[in-house]
Each structure stands twice: as C-alpha cells, then as structure tokens.
Design a protein around this motif. Sequence first.
Motif, mmCIF file in Angstrom:
data_model
loop_
_atom_site.group_PDB
_atom_site.id
_atom_site.type_symbol
_atom_site.label_atom_id
_atom_site.label_comp_id
_atom_site.label_asym_id
_atom_site.label_seq_id
_atom_site.Cartn_x
_atom_site.Cartn_y
_atom_site.Cartn_z
ATOM 1 N N ALA A 88 0.828 -1.208 0.000
ATOM 2 C CA ALA A 88 0.000 0.000 0.000
ATOM 3 C C ALA A 88 0.863 1.259 0.000
ATOM 4 C CB ALA A 88 -0.931 -0.003 1.204
ATOM 5 N N GLY A 89 1.947 1.248 0.758
ATOM 6 C CA GLY A 89 2.854 2.403 0.776
ATOM 7 C C GLY A 89 3.488 2.654 -0.574
ATOM 8 N N VAL A 90 3.941 1.594 -1.221
ATOM 9 C CA VAL A 90 4.551 1.746 -2.544
ATOM 10 C C VAL A 90 3.503 2.185 -3.571
ATOM 11 C CG1 VAL A 90 5.704 0.477 -4.407
ATOM 12 C CG2 VAL A 90 6.428 0.147 -2.058
ATOM 13 N N ALA A 91 2.294 1.645 -3.457
ATOM 14 C CA ALA A 91 1.227 2.036 -4.390
ATOM 15 C C ALA A 91 0.859 3.505 -4.214
ATOM 16 C CB ALA A 91 0.004 1.148 -4.178
ATOM 17 N N LEU A 92 0.806 3.981 -2.973
ATOM 18 C CA LEU A 92 0.506 5.395 -2.746
ATOM 19 C C LEU A 92 1.602 6.304 -3.297
ATOM 20 C CD1 LEU A 92 -1.025 5.408 0.834
ATOM 21 C CD2 LEU A 92 -2.161 5.975 -1.305
ATOM 22 N N LEU A 93 2.849 5.895 -3.130
ATOM 23 C CA LEU A 93 3.946 6.686 -3.685
ATOM 24 C C LEU A 93 3.941 6.670 -5.210
ATOM 25 C CD1 LEU A 93 6.855 5.716 -1.278
ATOM 26 C CD2 LEU A 93 5.737 7.935 -1.469
ATOM 27 N N SER A 94 3.351 5.645 -5.798
ATOM 28 C CA SER A 94 3.324 5.512 -7.251
ATOM 29 C C SER A 94 2.107 6.155 -7.902
ATOM 30 C CB SER A 94 3.368 4.026 -7.633
ATOM 31 O OG SER A 94 4.541 3.429 -7.151
ATOM 32 N N LEU A 95 1.218 6.741 -7.129
ATOM 33 C CA LEU A 95 0.018 7.350 -7.713
ATOM 34 C C LEU A 95 0.302 8.402 -8.786
ATOM 35 C CD1 LEU A 95 -2.538 7.625 -4.780
ATOM 36 C CD2 LEU A 95 -2.654 6.181 -6.800
ATOM 37 N N PRO A 96 1.261 9.315 -8.594
ATOM 38 C CA PRO A 96 1.539 10.268 -9.679
ATOM 39 C C PRO A 96 2.000 9.581 -10.979
ATOM 40 C CG PRO A 96 2.506 11.048 -7.647
ATOM 41 C CD PRO A 96 2.017 9.662 -7.390
ATOM 42 N N ALA A 97 2.771 8.525 -10.837
ATOM 43 C CA ALA A 97 3.229 7.786 -12.013
ATOM 44 C C ALA A 97 2.062 7.056 -12.682
ATOM 45 C CB ALA A 97 4.322 6.795 -11.637
ATOM 46 N N ILE A 98 1.142 6.524 -11.891
ATOM 47 C CA ILE A 98 -0.018 5.842 -12.441
ATOM 48 C C ILE A 98 -0.888 6.831 -13.196
ATOM 49 C CG2 ILE A 98 -2.137 4.611 -11.820
ATOM 50 C CD1 ILE A 98 -0.514 3.373 -9.494
ATOM 51 N N GLN A 99 -1.043 8.030 -12.638
ATOM 52 C CA GLN A 99 -1.814 9.069 -13.334
ATOM 53 C C GLN A 99 -1.141 9.450 -14.649
ATOM 54 O OE1 GLN A 99 -2.036 12.148 -10.379
ATOM 55 N NE2 GLN A 99 -3.862 11.261 -9.423
ATOM 56 N N THR A 100 0.182 9.500 -14.671
ATOM 57 C CA THR A 100 0.896 9.789 -15.907
ATOM 58 C C THR A 100 0.676 8.705 -16.952
ATOM 59 O OG1 THR A 100 2.590 10.964 -14.645
ATOM 60 C CG2 THR A 100 3.179 10.273 -16.876
ATOM 61 N N VAL A 101 0.710 7.449 -16.518
ATOM 62 C CA VAL A 101 0.487 6.329 -17.440
ATOM 63 C C VAL A 101 -0.934 6.384 -18.009
ATOM 64 C CG1 VAL A 101 0.285 3.820 -17.582
ATOM 65 C CG2 VAL A 101 2.227 4.853 -16.421
ATOM 66 N N ILE A 102 -1.901 6.698 -17.163
ATOM 67 C CA ILE A 102 -3.287 6.790 -17.633
ATOM 68 C C ILE A 102 -3.433 7.945 -18.626
ATOM 69 C CG2 ILE A 102 -5.650 7.342 -16.889
ATOM 70 C CD1 ILE A 102 -5.016 5.753 -14.312
ATOM 71 N N ALA A 103 -2.780 9.077 -18.350
ATOM 72 C CA ALA A 103 -2.850 10.210 -19.274
ATOM 73 C C ALA A 103 -2.182 9.892 -20.607
ATOM 74 C CB ALA A 103 -2.184 11.424 -18.647
ATOM 75 N N ILE A 104 -1.104 9.131 -20.585
ATOM 76 C CA ILE A 104 -0.437 8.746 -21.836
ATOM 77 C C ILE A 104 -1.291 7.762 -22.623
ATOM 78 C CG2 ILE A 104 1.547 7.441 -22.750
ATOM 79 C CD1 ILE A 104 3.204 8.643 -20.488
ATOM 80 N N ALA A 105 -1.989 6.877 -21.919
ATOM 81 C CA ALA A 105 -2.795 5.847 -22.593
ATOM 82 C C ALA A 105 -4.033 6.420 -23.281
ATOM 83 C CB ALA A 105 -3.222 4.780 -21.601
ATOM 84 N N ARG A 106 -4.482 7.578 -22.855
ATOM 85 C CA ARG A 106 -5.695 8.153 -23.463
ATOM 86 C C ARG A 106 -5.429 8.752 -24.785
ATOM 87 N NH1 ARG A 106 -9.010 10.890 -18.505
ATOM 88 N NH2 ARG A 106 -9.342 8.939 -17.450
#
Length: 106
Positions: A88-106
Amino acid sequence: MSRQSFLIAILAFAILNGIFSPFRLVAHVIVLAMAPGFFVASPAIVLLVSSLLTATVTIMLGGVPAAVFERVTGRAESDAVSLWLWLAGVALLSLPAIQTVIAIAR
C-alpha cells in the motif's frame, strides 16, 4: 497471496514509479551532481540511473509504514499484514506515475 506475489507487486509498482514518476527530475539533478563529467556524455545513462534511484527510493520509503507496524506490534518477521502495508505504501507513492500512465494511454 504468497510472499513472492507481494514482492513482485511491490517491484512492479516501484518500476512503474521509476519510469513514469514526475519526481524523477529530482533524481536527474542528483545523478548529475554525483559525477557530472561522466554522466553528461551519455543521457541514456542518466535516465537509467535516475530511474533506478527513483525505484529504489520508492521501495525504501514504501516500507517505512510496514517497519513501524512491525516495531510497534513486536513482530519478529514480516507477515501478510506488513506486506500489505508495504504494498500500500509503494502504491501510494506511485500514484503520480499511475496518473501519468493513464494520461499517456488516453
């Protein structure tokens, strides 16, 4: 979930964060400050080392809540609860990167 599955998920989030994190710019500066003459010659090495640095810091910072939990409860080794906290800690730290991946995928 087995221990290996937790570790694979933690590493996957850390790798994702190392590649797509907007905080990797800070790692670029740190890498260039460490050995400017060596790294300026090869931008690919700067990208690689800064990604590795970001992923490593993500794993270390993500494990802090699990370590505190283990210390407070007096556990001798990691169990499923502390591994969930680490994930959960690593996933929370990775949220900005996940948002970037989602923005690139759109």
